[in-house]
Design an enzyme around this catalytic site. Structure first.
Site, short mmCIF file in Angstrom:
data_model
loop_
_atom_site.label_atom_id
_atom_site.label_comp_id
_atom_site.label_asym_id
_atom_site.label_seq_id
_atom_site.Cartn_x
_atom_site.Cartn_y
_atom_site.Cartn_z
N HIS A 62 16.10 1.24 -16.44
CA HIS A 62 15.99 0.32 -15.21
C HIS A 62 17.21 -0.68 -15.42
O HIS A 62 17.61 -1.29 -16.33
CB HIS A 62 14.59 -0.42 -15.56
CG HIS A 62 13.36 0.42 -15.68
ND1 HIS A 62 12.40 0.26 -16.46
CD2 HIS A 62 13.31 1.73 -14.94
CE1 HIS A 62 11.47 1.21 -16.33
NE2 HIS A 62 11.92 1.99 -15.23
N LYS A 72 17.89 -9.89 -20.48
CA LYS A 72 16.56 -9.84 -21.15
C LYS A 72 17.07 -9.75 -22.57
O LYS A 72 18.01 -9.71 -23.26
CB LYS A 72 16.13 -8.08 -21.04
CG LYS A 72 15.80 -7.78 -19.60
CD LYS A 72 15.35 -6.66 -19.54
CE LYS A 72 14.86 -5.87 -18.11
NZ LYS A 72 14.60 -4.64 -18.07
N TYR A 132 9.45 -9.12 -23.92
CA TYR A 132 10.59 -9.48 -23.35
C TYR A 132 10.76 -10.58 -22.60
O TYR A 132 9.94 -11.42 -22.11
CB TYR A 132 10.80 -8.66 -21.77
CG TYR A 132 10.96 -6.96 -21.78
CD1 TYR A 132 11.92 -6.45 -21.34
CD2 TYR A 132 9.71 -6.47 -22.28
CE1 TYR A 132 11.88 -4.98 -21.58
CE2 TYR A 132 9.83 -5.07 -22.34
CZ TYR A 132 10.81 -4.37 -21.89
OH TYR A 132 10.56 -2.95 -21.62
N GLU A 143 14.88 -4.02 -7.82
CA GLU A 143 14.81 -3.38 -9.14
C GLU A 143 15.22 -1.70 -8.80
O GLU A 143 14.42 -1.26 -7.76
CB GLU A 143 13.19 -3.35 -9.67
CG GLU A 143 13.21 -4.95 -9.90
CD GLU A 143 13.75 -5.48 -11.12
OE1 GLU A 143 14.12 -4.51 -12.17
OE2 GLU A 143 13.81 -6.49 -11.51
N ASP A 168 10.06 6.85 -12.81
CA ASP A 168 11.36 7.23 -13.62
C ASP A 168 11.60 8.76 -13.36
O ASP A 168 12.74 8.97 -13.36
CB ASP A 168 11.07 7.06 -15.14
CG ASP A 168 10.90 5.51 -15.33
OD1 ASP A 168 11.43 4.58 -14.43
OD2 ASP A 168 10.53 4.99 -16.38
#
Length: 200
Positions: A62, A72, A132, A143, A168
């Protein structure tokens, strides 16, 4: 805390110092000042996520549009995962390279992933739980994904039959993402990082 930069520029593995006694354990798993000193700017904390996965689940790869992107800071609070960071910045000297870091509830390492990187992981245990810290809130229109099993990436996922989400599994290959102009530009990522340093 010990910081180790990986082979992809701007990506760091962080190993905390654990203090244990018969009662249990204490540690600092995130320090904004230490991270800022290493990466050159503070991490803006806008969102915190928790992800729980069964063994063999693969999530990723991602990434978010830059600017603004989404940096992140990731650690595993239960179980273990192989965390994967992929340089998908078009024009980067390490474009297409990936790094894997084991995150678990024993060594309690973390990884810092700057804007413009692809990120994914494979759960090595049942109920593997990742925490995260994110620099930006989730933006569904910004995204994207690259297929985690793309042979051009050559990621050695530690799962006999990786379990993927429908999203995905339908993600484009790295080559298709390049051809469609979907991936972040290296120069734009560097310019954005520099702007964060100027703002301090």
């Amino acid at each position: 805390m010990k910081f180790r930069e990986l082979s992809i520029e701007g990506v760091f593995e962080i190993t905390p110092q654990q203090h244990g006694d018969p009662r249990g354990m204490f540690m600092e798993w995130y320090r904004f000042d230490h991270l800022a000193e290493v990466v050159g700017h503070p991490l803006n904390l806008a969102q915190a996520n928790l992800s729980v996965s069964q063994r063999g689940v693969v999530r990723g790869i991602h990434f978010a549009d830059v600017p603004r992107g989404q940096a992140k800071y990731v650690t595993c609070v239960r179980g273990a995962v192989l965390d994967i960071i992929v340089d998908i910045r078009v024009g980067s000297p390490t474009f297409g390279r990936w790094e894997g870091v084991r995150l678990d509830d024993v060594d309690r390492r973390a990884v810092y992933i700057p804007e413009g990187m692809g990120h994914g992981f494979c759960a090595l245990t049942d109920d593997a739980t990742l925490s995260y810290l994110c620099s930006e809130t989730y933006n569904p229109t910004g995204e994207h994904s690259v297929h985690p099993l793309d042979p051009d990436l050559g990621i050695d996922w530690p799962a006999d039959v990786p379990l993927l989400s429908a999203r995905d599994d339908a993600a484009p290959s790295l080559a298709d993402a390049v051809a469609s102009g979907l991936l972040p530009d290296y120069a734009a990522c560097m310019e954005f990082t520099q702007s964060l340093r100027v703002k301090q």
